[in-house]
Structures are given as C-alpha cells and as structure tokens.
Scaffold this active site. Structure first.
Site, PDB file in Angstrom:
ATOM      1  N   TYR A 269       1.258  -0.983  -0.283  1.00  0.00           N
ATOM      2  CA  TYR A 269       0.211  -0.174   0.118  1.00  0.00           C
ATOM      3  C   TYR A 269       0.799   1.303  -0.004  1.00  0.00           C
ATOM      4  O   TYR A 269       1.501   1.341   1.288  1.00  0.00           O
ATOM      5  CB  TYR A 269      -1.006  -0.254   1.842  1.00  0.00           C
ATOM      6  CG  TYR A 269      -1.149   1.280   1.065  1.00  0.00           C
ATOM      7  CD1 TYR A 269      -2.470   1.590   0.531  1.00  0.00           C
ATOM      8  CD2 TYR A 269      -1.321   2.254   2.460  1.00  0.00           C
ATOM      9  CE1 TYR A 269      -3.135   2.837   0.653  1.00  0.00           C
ATOM     10  CE2 TYR A 269      -2.194   3.798   2.519  1.00  0.00           C
ATOM     11  CZ  TYR A 269      -3.622   3.576   1.379  1.00  0.00           C
ATOM     12  OH  TYR A 269      -3.292   5.125   1.064  1.00  0.00           O
ATOM     13  N   GLY A 270       0.455   2.381  -0.983  1.00  0.00           N
ATOM     14  CA  GLY A 270       1.321   3.209  -1.108  1.00  0.00           C
ATOM     15  C   GLY A 270       1.289   4.441  -0.017  1.00  0.00           C
ATOM     16  O   GLY A 270       2.920   4.193  -0.223  1.00  0.00           O
ATOM     17  N   GLY A 271       1.241   3.841   1.065  1.00  0.00           N
ATOM     18  CA  GLY A 271       1.163   4.948   1.937  1.00  0.00           C
ATOM     19  C   GLY A 271       2.659   4.973   2.909  1.00  0.00           C
ATOM     20  O   GLY A 271       3.295   5.650   3.964  1.00  0.00           O
TER      21      GLY A 271
ATOM     22  N   CYS B 298     -11.148  13.957   3.451  1.00  0.00           N
ATOM     23  CA  CYS B 298     -11.825  15.631   3.499  1.00  0.00           C
ATOM     24  C   CYS B 298     -11.693  16.498   2.519  1.00  0.00           C
ATOM     25  O   CYS B 298     -12.265  17.387   3.125  1.00  0.00           O
ATOM     26  CB  CYS B 298     -11.633  15.923   5.535  1.00  0.00           C
ATOM     27  SG  CYS B 298     -12.491  14.921   6.245  1.00  0.00           S
TER      28      CYS B 298
HETATM   29  P1  GTP Z   1      -6.556  12.213   1.623  1.00  0.00           P
HETATM   30  O1  GTP Z   1      -5.094  12.060   0.149  1.00  0.00           O
HETATM   31  O2  GTP Z   1      -6.579  10.537   2.126  1.00  0.00           O
HETATM   32  O3  GTP Z   1      -5.692  12.595   2.737  1.00  0.00           O
HETATM   33  O4  GTP Z   1      -7.388  12.729   1.358  1.00  0.00           O
HETATM   34  P2  GTP Z   1      -7.939  14.327   1.080  1.00  0.00           P
HETATM   35  O5  GTP Z   1      -7.516  15.461   1.967  1.00  0.00           O
HETATM   36  O6  GTP Z   1      -6.638  14.730   0.402  1.00  0.00           O
HETATM   37  O7  GTP Z   1      -9.411  14.596   0.332  1.00  0.00           O
HETATM   38  P3  GTP Z   1      -9.715  14.663  -1.426  1.00  0.00           P
HETATM   39  O8  GTP Z   1      -9.288  16.229  -1.582  1.00  0.00           O
HETATM   40  O9  GTP Z   1      -9.464  13.497  -1.880  1.00  0.00           O
HETATM   41  O10 GTP Z   1     -11.180  14.181  -1.183  1.00  0.00           O
HETATM   42  C1  GTP Z   1     -11.691  13.436  -0.212  1.00  0.00           C
HETATM   43  C2  GTP Z   1     -13.348  13.443  -1.329  1.00  0.00           C
HETATM   44  O11 GTP Z   1     -13.798  14.141  -0.268  1.00  0.00           O
HETATM   45  C3  GTP Z   1     -13.159  12.442  -1.975  1.00  0.00           C
HETATM   46  O12 GTP Z   1     -14.550  11.531  -2.636  1.00  0.00           O
HETATM   47  C4  GTP Z   1     -13.844  13.883  -3.019  1.00  0.00           C
HETATM   48  O13 GTP Z   1     -14.589  13.753  -3.978  1.00  0.00           O
HETATM   49  C5  GTP Z   1     -14.581  14.660  -1.439  1.00  0.00           C
HETATM   50  N1  GTP Z   1     -14.934  15.814  -1.702  1.00  0.00           N
HETATM   51  C6  GTP Z   1     -13.769  16.626  -1.754  1.00  0.00           C
HETATM   52  N2  GTP Z   1     -13.944  18.116  -1.611  1.00  0.00           N
HETATM   53  C7  GTP Z   1     -15.684  18.499  -1.559  1.00  0.00           C
HETATM   54  C8  GTP Z   1     -16.151  19.251  -1.710  1.00  0.00           C
HETATM   55  O14 GTP Z   1     -16.199  20.560  -1.572  1.00  0.00           O
HETATM   56  N3  GTP Z   1     -17.439  18.728  -1.450  1.00  0.00           N
HETATM   57  C9  GTP Z   1     -17.689  17.556  -1.405  1.00  0.00           C
HETATM   58  N4  GTP Z   1     -19.448  17.082  -1.166  1.00  0.00           N
HETATM   59  N5  GTP Z   1     -16.857  17.138  -1.347  1.00  0.00           N
HETATM   60  C10 GTP Z   1     -15.518  16.798  -1.606  1.00  0.00           C
HETATM   61  C1  SPV Z   2      -3.888   9.465   3.711  1.00  0.00           C
HETATM   62  O1  SPV Z   2      -4.072   8.764   4.110  1.00  0.00           O
HETATM   63  O2  SPV Z   2      -4.660  10.775   4.504  1.00  0.00           O
HETATM   64  C2  SPV Z   2      -3.318   9.819   2.431  1.00  0.00           C
HETATM   65  C3  SPV Z   2      -2.819   8.615   2.202  1.00  0.00           C
HETATM   66  O3  SPV Z   2      -3.257  10.942   2.381  1.00  0.00           O
HETATM   67  S1  SPV Z   2      -1.550   7.625   2.674  1.00  0.00           S
HETATM   68  O4  SPV Z   2      -1.163   8.311   3.932  1.00  0.00           O
HETATM   69  O5  SPV Z   2      -0.135   7.436   1.437  1.00  0.00           O
HETATM   70  O6  SPV Z   2      -2.052   6.401   3.327  1.00  0.00           O
END
Ligand code: GTP
Ligand code: SPV
Ligand code: MN
Length: 580
Positions: A198-200, A251
């Site tokens: 797993y990448g993480g 999120c």
């Molecule tokens: P990690 O890579 O796990 O750390 O996540 P992240 O914080 O980068 O979250 P990411 O931007 O990938 O979004 C996670 C999920 O939330 C995805 O399914 C997005 O489509 C959804 N999402 C992101 N921004 C919004 C928003 O403004 N509104 C809604 N409803 N969903 C959102």
């Molecule tokens: C997260 O879990 O917040 C990620 C993916 O961005 S990883 O850190 O690679 O598990």
C-alpha cells in the site's frame, strides 16, 4: 554519476545480508530507466497497460485484498526514550524492536531484486531539504517514487559522502494481511515497512518521512511537518496568497490543491504547490515559509471528474498509475463519480466481471482508489512549487467533515482560538465520528502535548501570526443533502478569506468566531436561494455542538500534558455556545 560512499555501501550490504535478494539494482532516476522498468513491470504482470488511445503510458495496479488502504497496519514508533513516545503509535524498546523486525524480514527478498532508491525531500537546493534511501523489492513502489519524489542521480549527488541520510527498508514480504508492519526509529533515522505494498507505507517518502519522522524532528527542531495542502491564489491585481490547509484524510485537501477558479471570479487564478504534506519553517522575515517535500500526487480518485475537479481529471489523461480502479468495456480506468453511471459490463478492481444492476456498486472500484502523477502533469502546478525557500503562508485553513456541527467558514479572532480550531477537527466516516487534531493523528510522530506546544512556541516567534480559518464543506440539510456545492465553488470561501486578509471587508462577530456578513460571500450564479442558503450554511446547531464537544472532552482525556491554553479555549467556547 552515482557516488557511493562507504556508509551507503556498508548499509546496503548489511541489509542485503539479511534480506537475501538475488540481485541489487541501483536507481539513477533517468527517464530511460523509468521507461525500461515500466516495461519490466508490465512483463512481470505488476502493471496492466490501459487503453493507449485514451490513456497513453498509463497503467493499472491492483492491490491484494486487505492491502488497498492503511487499515489494519500495525505501526510502531520506537523512540530511544519511552518518554518521547508518540500517542499515535505503539512503542517498544528500540533494540528489542530492531531485532524483531530484522528477524521478521529474514530472507524476505529471496528470489527478488532489491532496488536502491535514493531521494531528496524538498527542493534539491533548499536549506530544508533532507535526503534518504529506500531499499525495496517492489517495482510498483519504485515506479511510484519516480513520480512522487526526487529520485536517482540528483539525490546521489546530494548524498555525496554524507552519513545522515534517512535509511528505509521495505519489502512486500508475503503480503500477509495479518502481519503488515511499519516500524519507525526516528532517533536513528531509520524505518521498516513489511508485508504490504500500500502506497502510504510502501512509498516511505509519503507518510513515513514527510510526516511521521518529519513531525518528530520538527517538534524537536522548532518547525512543522504537516498533513497539509499548499495552495496559491493570484488576485486580479497580481497579488499572491498562499494557504496551508490541514484536513483529516478524505476531507478535501487534494480537491482544494487542484482547485479551478469558477467562471464568475474573473481574473483570479488558483495553483497547486502541494496536495498532502507541507514542511514549514520560520523565515528570517518572521513569516512561515512552506515547501512540498514531495514532487507528485498520490491522491484519491473517488469523486474526481471533469466538473468537480477538472485539473486532476486532466492530469490523469496520460502518464498515470491508477491503483485499484475498475475497468470499463474499453479498458479505460473507472472510479466512482467519474461518470454518472458505469458501463453495463465492467471489470471490478479485483479483476472480476461486474454487471450493472446485478452486482454491488460498492465492489466496483475501491473507495481508496488512487492516482499517481508527477507534479508537472498537473495543469494547475505553480511555477513557485520548487522555490528553495518555499512560499510565505498567508493563512491556515483547518477543515473537517461534519454534517451538523461546523458552519461553512469561520475566522479565528486570534492565534490561540485558531489553534483550537485545529485541535477540534473531526471527520465523520460511515457511522463513526473520528477526532483528528490538525488532521495529523495517524502521522503524528511526537506526543500530542509536545506537538501543540511546538505550534505555540512557533507562534511566539512569528512577527505576525497568519490568520486561521475553519471550514466545513460537508454540512447536510435534514434530507441528508449537502448544503454547499463544494469543489470549485469552495473558491468563493477563499475569495472571502482573501478580502479578510487584505482588511477590505468587516466580518460578522459571533461568539464562536467571525463569519461573513450576509452579502460578502458571493452566491452569484449558484443555484441557491440567497437568504435560505446563508442561514443553512451558518446557523449554529447548539445541541449538535454540545454533543460534539462532549465527545472531544472524552477524547482528550486519553492524552496527558496538553497545554493549558487549549482547555481555556474550550471553556471559553462552552460559554459561547451557551449564549446561543
Ligand atoms: P487524503 O489524500 O486521504 O489525505 O484526502 P484529501 O484530504 O486529499 O481528500 P480529497 O480531496 O481527495 O477528497 C476526499 C473526498 O471528498 C473525495 O471523494 C472528494 O470528491 C470529496 N470532496 C472533496 N472536496 C469536496 C467538497 O467540497 N464537497 C464535497 N461534497 N465533497 C468533496
Ligand atoms: C492519507 O491517508 O491521508 C493519504 C494516503 O493521503 S496515505 O498517506 O498514502 O495513506
Ligand atoms: Mn493524506
């Protein structure tokens, strides 16, 4: 080009003695090497080529069941002294754990190749850059590191005759899902990850160095290594603003990082510096300067499409590794919400035939399917993304996922209140509410008390503390629908923040922070009745809030030695909620 000093040679040799690989391969990081190793990965069945008409030079990778996310990983952080232990990881005496993991990994690479991958974290010529070497038997990992990190000769050059490089050993082992181990020795600049791909954790630059060890070093050395996005916004007048945004996993960090300005906001531009991690240092000017320790993006695919996330959607059209997506009838990758509906007949992420109307949509793609692309592929990449001194932070954004507690946006009245916004971050996941101070808990290398203390002492050294905002894109109405359109429309909130940073507009004072005056948040072109939407976005659900804070208090009882100030903020807030 490769410069092999004796420390490197001795460490690789001694590691090879217990890992017992068939051969050792030294990475130079060249394009030619990436191409050659990609072909080899295809030949070995590790990567599957996608339809080159639609997705040239792009590949599918499938995890074995149980290895597509971080769940179930047993993670340790073995500081030399137990009193330095992290609250987020198990602790064992380092010597005991060291002997244990070496024993576990005995012969793990038999019949395999050991790849030696040197890397630089942060821009090569940055004073904040650090170097490391990962030893891995996973070609998938090596090929991801080509996209996500600065690997090869440029790193060998900086390693030169140094001995202070971070040492990491990774092996897929048997991919035994019941024995996935990650072990960090931050005082020894050392980590191991085993029985997973797993990448993480397989790409050790991702979480282990950028955040876990990073935050351990940072809390001792007085800087910050955070689970944060870094976003650049240019105003119509050409002024640049940099936001650092901490959100728990899943999120919205990446969506924020890859934001495209909606058409109403003529003259503004958003650009990406980092999507998942940030290293922040106090600059000589008394401001905080941030660099992205990585060079590419390993982001969620769920929810990415041409409307919600056009930049990410564009970025993955070539030269991408897709992990754990489904395939459509034309051998193109598919993930949830890419299109409104999948084809009738698909191949699910495990490689099984899937029929719409017959099979469970939840099984089609993996919820944690991820893209891997090099930074240069992102249309929104900022030209300042590799600035050696970093970019100066104008404001912090803390964002959680809450259907009924937090309003769309609040501005903290001062630094302490802002840090308290960070402490209270939470994310709803299925039926659970997961507390996640600063979005950092699964990566926090120090104990929570020292972590918070470090933020406070850094704040005392800043000439001017940046503004701190709290956002929540995920508020729901009684029918369970999101109240706010989100995604690119989140720019409207950024625009309000910029006007606040510039002191152009006043804000509405509430006992829980400052919110936009009605009319200051631009609703132009949004399909929402103006007054109703303002109220729906900003009303305070007192009962929900009190329930959440009781949950917070119970959670914080698990921790010791948290700075007094945070309890003062909590009491102040409790009084404020009473006033509603
Ligand atoms: P990690 O890579 O796990 O750390 O996540 P992240 O914080 O980068 O979250 P990411 O931007 O990938 O979004 C996670 C999920 O939330 C995805 O399914 C997005 O489509 C959804 N999402 C992101 N921004 C919004 C928003 O403004 N509104 C809604 N409803 N969903 C959102
Ligand atoms: C997260 O879990 O917040 C990620 C993916 O961005 S990883 O850190 O690679 O598990
Ligand atoms: Mn993340």
């Amino acid at each position: 080009m490769r410069i092999l000093n004796d420390y490197v040679k001795r460490w690789v040799e001694s590691s090879a003695r217990f890992l017992k690989p068939d051969q050792i391969y030294w990475c130079d990081g060249s394009d030619e090497e990436e191409e050659r190793l990609t072909k080899q990965a295809v030949k070995e069945g590790i990567l599957k080529p996608l339809n080159p008409i639609y997705y040239p030079n792009s590949y599918l990778y499938r995890s074995v069941d149980g290895d597509a996310g971080p769940e179930g990983v047993q993670s340790f952080l073995c500081t030399d002294s137990e009193k330095d232990r992290s609250d987020s990881f198990s602790w064992r005496p380092p010597q005991e754990m060291y002997e244990f993991i070496l024993q576990e990994m005995q012969g793990a690479m038999e019949g395999r190749t050991l790849y030696v991958v040197p890397y630089i974290m942060g821009p090569a010529n940055s004073p904040f850059a650090r170097v490391g070497i990962e030893l891995t038997d996973s070609l998938y990992t090596v090929l991801n590191m080509f996209k996500l990190s600065r690997i090869g000769d440029k790193a060998w050059k900086i390693i030169g005759d140094r001995n202070d490089f971070f040492r990491g050993v990774h092996s897929k082992g048997s991919l035994d899902r019941n024995n996935r181990l990650v072990v960090h020795f931050p005082d020894r600049n050392l980590c191991y990850s085993f029985n997973m791909e797993y990448g993480g954790y397989a790409f050790q630059t991702k979480a282990s160095v950028a955040m876990i060890n990073g935050s351990y070093w940072a809390s001792r050395e007085g800087w910050l290594a955070e689970h944060m996005t870094i976003l650049e916004v240019e105003s119509p007048r050409g002024q640049l603003y940099y936001f650092a945004g901490a959100f728990p996993s899943f999120c919205g960090k990446s969506n924020l990082a890859f934001m495209k300005v909606p058409p109403y906001a003529k003259g503004y531009k958003c650009r990406t510096i980092s999507d998942d991690s940030a290293w922040l240092h106090l600059g000589p000017d008394g401001r905080l300067w941030a660099v992205n320790p990585e060079t590419g993006f390993f982001s969620n695919l769920a929810g990415v499409n041409a409307v919600s996330t056009p930049n990410a959607y564009e970025a993955v059209k070539s030269d991408t590794i897709f992990s754990n997506v489904a395939l459509d009838s034309k051998n193109r990758p598919w993930w949830r919400k890419k299109t409104t509906e999948p084809d009738r007949e698909m191949t699910d992420w495990r490689g099984q035939k899937w029929v719409r109307g017959q099979d469970d949509p939840e099984n089609l793609d993996h919820i944690n399917s991820r893209l891997s692309v090099a930074g240069e592929k992102m249309p929104s990449l900022s030209k300042h993304w590799e600035e050696p001194t970093g970019v100066p932070i104008s404001a912090f954004i803390f964002g959680g996922r809450s259907s009924d507690v937090d309003p769309l946006v609040r501005e903290a009245r001062n630094w302490s209140e802002g840090l308290y916004y960070g402490l209270t971050l939470q994310a709803e996941r299925q039926n659970d509410l997961i507390r996640n101070p600063f979005g950092m808990m699964q990566f926090m290398g120090s104990d929570l008390g020292s972590y918070l203390e470090n933020w406070l002492s850094l704040g005392r050294n800043l000439v001017e503390t940046p503004k701190i905002f709290r956002v929540n894109w995920f508020r729901k109405d009684p029918d369970g629908q999101y109240v706010w359109p989100g995604f690119c429309q989140n720019f409207r909130v950024l625009e309000w923040m910029i006007k606040r940073i510039d002191g152009q507009i006043s804000a509405h004072k509430t006992p829980l922070g400052l919110i936009p005056q009605p009319g200051d948040l631009n609703f132009e072109g949004l399909d929402m009745p103006k007054k109703a939407s303002y109220e729906a976005l900003f009303w305070i659900n007192k009962d929900a809030w009190i329930k959440d804070r009781n949950h917070l208090r119970a959670y914080l009882n698990n921790y010791e030695n948290l700075p007094r100030l945070f309890y003062d903020e909590m009491d102040k807030e409790a009084g404020a909620i009473e006033q509603y």
